[in-house]
Scaffold this active site. Structure first.
Site, PDB file in Angstrom:
ATOM      1  CD  GLU A 181       2.266  -9.300 -12.779  1.00  0.00           C
ATOM      2  OE1 GLU A 181       1.447  -8.619 -13.391  1.00  0.00           O
ATOM      3  OE2 GLU A 181       3.479  -9.011 -12.719  1.00  0.00           O
ATOM      4  CB  CYS A 228      10.380 -14.784  -8.950  1.00  0.00           C
ATOM      5  SG  CYS A 228       9.972 -13.393  -7.891  1.00  0.00           S
ATOM      6  CB  CYS A 235       8.489  -0.826   0.491  1.00  0.00           C
ATOM      7  SG  CYS A 235       8.549  -2.056   1.809  1.00  0.00           S
ATOM      8  CB  CYS A 237       7.650  -2.038  -3.542  1.00  0.00           C
ATOM      9  SG  CYS A 237       6.921  -3.617  -3.988  1.00  0.00           S
ATOM     10  CB  CYS A 289      13.275  -7.006  -8.325  1.00  0.00           C
ATOM     11  SG  CYS A 289      13.995  -8.539  -7.939  1.00  0.00           S
TER      12      CYS A 289
HETATM   13  N1  SAH Z   1       7.914  -8.633   0.391  1.00  0.00           N
HETATM   14  C1  SAH Z   1       9.146  -9.302   0.290  1.00  0.00           C
HETATM   15  C2  SAH Z   1       9.375 -10.012  -1.028  1.00  0.00           C
HETATM   16  C3  SAH Z   1       8.932  -9.363  -2.293  1.00  0.00           C
HETATM   17  S1  SAH Z   1       9.878  -8.104  -2.996  1.00  0.00           S
HETATM   18  C4  SAH Z   1      10.282  -8.352   0.587  1.00  0.00           C
HETATM   19  O1  SAH Z   1      10.056  -7.156   0.636  1.00  0.00           O
HETATM   20  O2  SAH Z   1      11.380  -8.850   0.808  1.00  0.00           O
HETATM   21  C5  SAH Z   1      11.408  -8.832  -3.561  1.00  0.00           C
HETATM   22  C6  SAH Z   1      12.578  -7.869  -3.519  1.00  0.00           C
HETATM   23  O3  SAH Z   1      12.453  -6.826  -4.515  1.00  0.00           O
HETATM   24  C7  SAH Z   1      12.688  -7.162  -2.180  1.00  0.00           C
HETATM   25  O4  SAH Z   1      14.031  -7.084  -1.746  1.00  0.00           O
HETATM   26  C8  SAH Z   1      12.169  -5.772  -2.526  1.00  0.00           C
HETATM   27  O5  SAH Z   1      12.562  -4.811  -1.620  1.00  0.00           O
HETATM   28  C9  SAH Z   1      12.712  -5.568  -3.908  1.00  0.00           C
HETATM   29  N2  SAH Z   1      12.054  -4.499  -4.660  1.00  0.00           N
HETATM   30  C10 SAH Z   1      10.809  -4.009  -4.477  1.00  0.00           C
HETATM   31  N3  SAH Z   1      10.554  -3.016  -5.369  1.00  0.00           N
HETATM   32  C11 SAH Z   1      11.665  -2.888  -6.118  1.00  0.00           C
HETATM   33  C12 SAH Z   1      12.003  -2.057  -7.238  1.00  0.00           C
HETATM   34  N4  SAH Z   1      11.138  -1.194  -7.744  1.00  0.00           N
HETATM   35  N5  SAH Z   1      13.231  -2.206  -7.788  1.00  0.00           N
HETATM   36  C13 SAH Z   1      14.100  -3.119  -7.309  1.00  0.00           C
HETATM   37  N6  SAH Z   1      13.828  -3.946  -6.274  1.00  0.00           N
HETATM   38  C14 SAH Z   1      12.622  -3.831  -5.685  1.00  0.00           C
HETATM   39 FE1  SF4 Z   2       7.612  -3.880   0.658  1.00  0.00          FE
HETATM   40 FE2  SF4 Z   2       6.921  -4.561  -1.818  1.00  0.00          FE
HETATM   41 FE3  SF4 Z   2       8.023  -6.417  -0.189  1.00  0.00          FE
HETATM   42 FE4  SF4 Z   2       5.526  -5.485   0.240  1.00  0.00          FE
HETATM   43  S1  SF4 Z   2       6.225  -6.648  -1.540  1.00  0.00           S
HETATM   44  S2  SF4 Z   2       7.135  -5.751   1.753  1.00  0.00           S
HETATM   45  S3  SF4 Z   2       5.692  -3.327  -0.364  1.00  0.00           S
HETATM   46  S4  SF4 Z   2       9.016  -4.558  -1.003  1.00  0.00           S
END
Ligand code: SAH
Ligand code: SF4
Length: 386
Positions: free
Chosen positions: A95, A108, A119, A122, A344
């Site tokens: 996406e 994005c 994580c 996420c 996000c």
């Molecule tokens: N993998 C990379 C980039 C993608 S995620 C990273 O982790 O940095 C982009 C951002 O959204 C990251 O800071 C991530 O931690 C955050 N994020 C992930 N899941 C989220 C959620 N459910 N609510 C708010 N932010 C979230």
């Molecule tokens: Fe962590 Fe999600 Fe970023 Fe992957 S995309 S590193 S699971 S926050």
């Protein structure tokens, strides 16, 4: 030469295209011409590149072609944001999201189909991992957004001024393709975006951050989300491998390698009862005292069957004020495009998971909510103790 073996010109950097023309015994400036046709005019038919001789166009058609990912669908949010589902070569779907704001527009984009780093908060991580996106699939998202927003006609008000690698996937686990992609985005004969406005967001792949110096000038965002290793390791498994100290030190070295003076963005997703206590804010202020940065607080965005919650408005304000009083520049990310599942951490696409994590996640959640509830409980206890 069969189609499959042809070079995909949409995935070549200026250097790559220059090498191609040199190999064809052609002048190197042809590379800039082809780049402009593809990335500034949106042309995918080599035959239409009219400032190149017919003979050379024919030669180019023999060795190369322009292949972009497919757009499967578009969702438009009530706030004007748009989300597109993009099909990549592996068959998975990723996406990308366009967020218009006064005087600017942010795209994005995704770097991987799924993510291997799990994580806890996420949705992408819960999908498991399928594949790395190619350069043409990463840059192709910017190409398509420009196309669909009407920007190649130069009549559109939907400018894309910023690109953030904050969609699906961990960009630095797809290192070469991501570095080449952001370099194409910043290349004058392609999209010409400002290096301050193309950002790689990483959860902290330390060896890859160390490798970035000298290869790119893109901006950096660090997903920190906790002020100490103990809590960070509980919500971000990668922290068990690379500590916060290593992460901050590698980021500092990268920022020092840049040709201008810039600071990284610290991303901190605020999760109720986990990392949003006033003491966490005070600890964060202390942790970053000798680390020049800006801080972006992201209120947690819920996704299907997630067991975390977003903190109250007053908790978010309190957290922000503590950091501000300590002298930091702090912004709170406003939730956009929530109605189309594009905020996000909500991006899921359709990933054919190779890791079986998505199956395990669903099974755990479906059987009983107990283990997830336990996780929240365990972390909450940690948070209270801090
Ligand atoms: N993998 C990379 C980039 C993608 S995620 C990273 O982790 O940095 C982009 C951002 O959204 C990251 O800071 C991530 O931690 C955050 N994020 C992930 N899941 C989220 C959620 N459910 N609510 C708010 N932010 C979230
Ligand atoms: Fe962590 Fe999600 Fe970023 Fe992957 S995309 S590193 S699971 S926050």
């Amino acid at each position: 030469m069969s189609n499959k073996q042809k070079i995909n010109l949409a995935g070549l950097t200026l250097e790559g295209l220059t090498n191609l023309f040199t190999d064809l015994n052609e002048r190197p400036f042809r590379a800039g011409q082809v780049m402009k046709w593809i990335h500034q005019r949106g042309i995918t038919d080599i035959g239409l590149m009219s400032d190149i001789s017919k003979r050379l166009r024919e030669r180019l058609c023999e060795v190369g072609e322009i292949r972009l990912p497919h757009i499967l669908s578009e969702f438009v949010s009530s706030d004007g944001s748009r989300k597109w589902i993009v099909e990549v070569a592996s068959g998975s779907q990723v996406e990308m999201v366009y967020i218009p704001e006064a005087g600017r527009g942010t795209l994005c984009i995704s770097s991987q189909a799924g993510c291997s780093l799990d994580c806890a908060f996420c949705a992408t991580g819960k999908q498991g991992f399928d594949s790395n996106l190619s350069v043409a699939e990463i840059v192709g998202q910017l190409w398509w957004a420009n196309k669909l927003l009407g920007n190649f006609d130069q009549s559109s008000p939907n400018v894309i001024s910023n690109v953030v690698m904050m969609g699906m996937g961990e960009p630095l686990l797809n290192f070469n393709n991501v570095i080449n992609s952001v370099n194409i985005m910043m290349q004058d004969s392609a999209y010409g975006l400002s290096k301050r406005k193309v950002t790689i967001s990483t959860s902290g792949v330390v060896p890859a951050i160390k490798k970035m110096s000298g290869l790119t000038e893109a901006s950096l965002a660090l997903s920190l989300h906790a002020p100490n290793d103990r809590l960070r390791s509980q919500i971000m498994p990668i922290n068990k491998k690379y500590s916060i100290a290593e992460l901050l030190s590698s980021a500092k070295s990268y920022m020092e390698s840049l040709s201008d003076s810039r600071v990284p963005l610290i991303e901190y997703t605020l999760i109720k009862g986990i990392n949003d206590h006033r003491q966490h804010a005070r600890d964060l202020a202390k942790l970053l005292a000798s680390f020049p940065c800006k801080i972006n607080l992201i209120p947690f965005n819920a996704f299907e069957k997630s067991n975390f919650e977003r903190p109250s408005g007053s908790s978010i304000t309190n957290f922000r004020e503590i950091l501000k009083k300590a002298g930091y520049t702090v912004t709170v990310r406003t939730t956009r495009a929530n109605d189309i599942g594009a905020a996000c951490g909500q991006l899921v696409g359709g990933v054919s998971d190779r890791t079986q994590r998505s199956v395990r996640y669903k099974r755990t959640i479906d059987k009983s909510n107990e283990s997830s509830v336990k996780l929240v409980g365990k972390l909450a206890t940690t948070a209270e103790r801090i």
